[in-house]
Design an enzyme around this catalytic site. Structure first.
Site, mmCIF file in Angstrom:
data_model
loop_
_atom_site.group_PDB
_atom_site.id
_atom_site.type_symbol
_atom_site.label_atom_id
_atom_site.label_comp_id
_atom_site.label_asym_id
_atom_site.label_seq_id
_atom_site.Cartn_x
_atom_site.Cartn_y
_atom_site.Cartn_z
ATOM 1 N N LYS A 176 19.017 -21.789 4.546
ATOM 2 C CA LYS A 176 18.323 -21.966 5.828
ATOM 3 C C LYS A 176 16.906 -22.510 5.600
ATOM 4 C CE LYS A 176 21.179 -18.360 7.848
ATOM 5 N NZ LYS A 176 21.355 -16.929 8.148
ATOM 6 N N GLN A 213 18.078 -11.283 8.332
ATOM 7 C CA GLN A 213 19.357 -11.581 7.683
ATOM 8 C C GLN A 213 20.217 -10.318 7.593
ATOM 9 O OE1 GLN A 213 20.455 -14.729 6.660
ATOM 10 N NE2 GLN A 213 22.389 -13.715 6.216
ATOM 11 N N ASP A 230 18.838 -16.249 16.392
ATOM 12 C CA ASP A 230 20.223 -15.919 16.007
ATOM 13 C C ASP A 230 21.053 -15.580 17.248
ATOM 14 O OD1 ASP A 230 21.055 -16.265 13.431
ATOM 15 O OD2 ASP A 230 20.283 -14.341 12.699
#
Ligand code: NAP
Length: 292
Positions: A52, A96, A119
């Protein structure tokens, strides 16, 4: 059979994003800035976060990686989330997953400001997605929809079987594909580990989205001719053909199933790169304050 090439498609989208970044800078503004919090040293998580960060560099975004020790307390993690919520130089950020067992994942995700939740896991964004209110869509389902859109697939009235009901993939993609939209209008069946007669259900499917995490789960006898398959699974299996002794495969027995497909995503090079580029798209939307 046509490959739904996520690598090629995501490269194209990255070029589009890079152009937008240049325009933002030309107008005297700073580039979009994505931050990621990584707790512990899970090698898979480290690989995903690094990819990412690398993708941010590629399109001209700024990125920040906050690495926290595996033993970090829930309170400390929340204070890092609060700092990012308040930091006006950060447009969006992710925590994460998975998090260590002593941390309540749901509690942490709810602490992320919905305006920076690139997200799309916050309940407010998830609820908005269900109600068709513009919002951040979780990156993997967002990427799948975009991939199907760019290949101009006609999904109207098709039988779609989604395998797996996780909050990050299976459930949201089942919702999105049942919506009254161009990439939607499917009759969706959501299957999971308690589903009976999966073979029969899959045999009836025009489209299969598999997000289970089991190599070779979908075999030739489970699919009909002309089926469209999106293989979300990422599984590491032993291989004597690679230097490392490992290779990545999806949930589908690609070698034998792909001949029967009209379209199929490869693994790697299918949904994975589309997920990353969708996170970049969400960050760009956050920078532009599209949902505020
Ligand atoms: P997850 O949270 O582990 O969920 C797996 C789902 O599969 C669950 O709903 C489970 O059912 C279902 N399942 C397990 N065994 C099954 C069986 N035999 N028959 C039918 N359903 C079964 O997984 P996830 O996070 O959604 O990830 C799924 C896979 O996608 C993993 O391989 C992951 O690495 C990969 N992934 C890839 C990307 C990408 O960008 N390509 C992104 C995210 C995830 P129950 O609910 O009943 O337990």
């Amino acid at each position: 059979m046509i490959l739904l090439n996520g690598k090629k498609t995501s490269d194209l989208i990255k070029e589009e994003i890079s152009q937008e970044v240049l325009d933002i800078i030309k107008n005297g503004d700073r580039p979009p800035h994505l931050a990621a919090i990584l707790v512990g040293d899970n090698p898979a998580s480290l690989t995903y976060v690094s990819a990412k960060v690398k993708a941010c560099d590629k399109v001209g975004f700024q990125s920040s990686l906050i690495k926290l020790h595996h033993d970090v307390s829930e309170e400390d993690l929340i204070s890092h989330v609060d700092n990012l919520n308040k930091n006006v130089d950060i447009d969006g950020f992710i925590v994460q997953l998975p998090l260590p067992n002593h941390i309540n994942e749901k509690k942490i995700l709810e602490k992320i400001s919905p305006h920076k939740d690139v997200d799309g896991f916050h309940p407010i964004n998830f609820g908005k997605m269900c109600l068709d209110i513009p919002c951040f869509i979780p990156a993997t389902p967002f990427g799948i929809v975009e991939l199907l859109r760019r290949y101009n697939l006609d999904l109207d009235g098709k039988n779609c079987v989604v395998l797996g009901r996780s909050h990050i993939v299976g459930t949201p993609i089942s919702i999105l594909l049942s919506k009254n939209k161009k990439i939607g209008n499917c009759t969706v069946t959501l299957a999971h580990s308690k589903t009976k007669n999966i073979k029969h259900i899959c045999n009836n499917a025009d489209i299969i989205i598999s997000a289970i995490g089991k190599p070779n789960f979908i075999t030739e006898d489970m699919v009909k001719d002309g089926v469209v398959i999106v293989d979300v699974g990422i599984n590491r299996v032993k291989s004597n053909k690679t230097k490392s002794g490992w290779k990545l495969v999806g949930d589908v027995d690609f070698e034998n199933v792909s001949n029967k497909c009209s379209y199929i995503t490869p693994v790697p090079g299918g949904v994975g790169p589309m997920t990353i580029v969708s996170l970049l798209k969400n960050t760009l939307l956050a920078k532009k304050n599209v949902f505020s």
